[in-house]
Write a protein that holds these residues in place. Sequence first.
Motif, PDB file in Angstrom:
ATOM      1  N   LEU A 262       0.841  -1.206   0.000  1.00  0.00           N
ATOM      2  CA  LEU A 262       0.000   0.000   0.000  1.00  0.00           C
ATOM      3  C   LEU A 262       0.877   1.258   0.000  1.00  0.00           C
ATOM      4  O   LEU A 262       0.515   2.291  -0.553  1.00  0.00           O
ATOM      5  CB  LEU A 262      -0.948   0.019   1.206  1.00  0.00           C
ATOM      6  N   GLY A 304      -4.097  -1.817  -5.115  1.00  0.00           N
ATOM      7  CA  GLY A 304      -3.755  -1.191  -3.834  1.00  0.00           C
ATOM      8  C   GLY A 304      -2.379  -0.568  -3.826  1.00  0.00           C
ATOM      9  O   GLY A 304      -2.067   0.269  -2.975  1.00  0.00           O
ATOM     10  N   SER A 307      -1.358   3.106  -2.879  1.00  0.00           N
ATOM     11  CA  SER A 307      -2.521   3.931  -2.539  1.00  0.00           C
ATOM     12  C   SER A 307      -2.299   4.738  -1.260  1.00  0.00           C
ATOM     13  O   SER A 307      -2.944   5.746  -1.039  1.00  0.00           O
ATOM     14  CB  SER A 307      -3.782   3.073  -2.420  1.00  0.00           C
TER      15      SER A 307
END
Length: 335
Positions: A262, A304, A307
């Motif tokens: 992430l 993801g 992000s």
Amino acid sequence: MTVDISTKYLGLRLPNPLVASASPLTGKLETLLQLEEAGAAAAVLPSLFEEQIEHDSWAVHDLYEYGSAISPEAFGGYVPEMESYNTGPEHYLELLEQAKEKLEIPVIASLNGMSPGGWTKYARYMEEAGADALELNVYRVATDVNMTGGEIEQSYIDLVSDVKGSIGIPLAVKISPYFSSLASMARRLIEAGADGLVLFNRFYQPDINLEELKVKPDIVLSSPVNLRLPLRWTAILSGRINGSLAASSGVHTGEDVVKLVLAGADVTQMASALLKYGPSHLATVLFEMESWFAEHDYTSLEQGKGSLSQAHSADPESFERTNYMRSLVSYSSRY
Ligand SMILES: Cc1cc2nc3c(=O)[nH]c(=O)nc-3n(C[C@H](O)[C@H](O)[C@H](O)COP(=O)(O)O)c2cc1C
């Protein structure tokens, strides 16, 4: 729901983001096979050291010139000791060839050094032996009081250009976090030819044995708290440099991998957790990571990735100074 957990690292398409980091586990065919079996997407062999290569070429040179090999003691005796760790320059290529023959996953060779020079020709031998990529582990403790930060940084750049110039395979550079401007250094390393960065190698800090009154070199395995440093810098650099990012240090669980992805990591590397729990631990981490993405309705890892990087974050300051103040406030409010 199945999640596509494949990723791309140094131009290599990998089925998942778990790479076995350089450690004694990747120095033997038997454990390499176990790591592959557990699901490792790639493996980095232990580093071959500049000093070992230099030592070997000196030994050959000396043999020709004087008819005898140079004594290992001239190198403080540490070169022969290293041979039990990574098989030495002669056998390194054999291990690499065997690994390429027996494994299906990409095999990344590793060189550890700090200065440009003849030893870097070894990078080409590694490529010829079949390495899918090369990891250059630059391990330099800057102790010279007359050497400036700028000079040291330039030596990194020269080394990377030197190595990149002699190979056709992708090059990752494994660095430490100890630069006065890490972000700028990261950009310069990529511009000098690195296809990606590994954040970070750990500098092993010696201890002192009070009984023997001696400096005691000893490796302490990482703990999950060590994840914070690569987590922060992966998040800061993601999307800001034109190269892949591998995160290394403190990856012990599937959740650690999720956090790094992430933050923007293309792959994560593991050594300590695998040394502690054995190669099969990688399968557990893989399962935990995949389950997290499935439970949180992701269809792919790419969805993801990054992000929560600084560039994409709704709260970019979390990675910077204001967060320091906020952390202090939140801690003291508990009292
Ligand atoms: C026993 C041991 C040997 C290691 N040998 C190497 C090496 O040869 N080359 C290298 O680049 N890193 C080496 N490392 C560093 C690891 O690859 C890794 O970057 C570091 O340990 C941080 O990851 P971890 O928290 O998963 O251990 C070694 C680490 C350990 C614990």
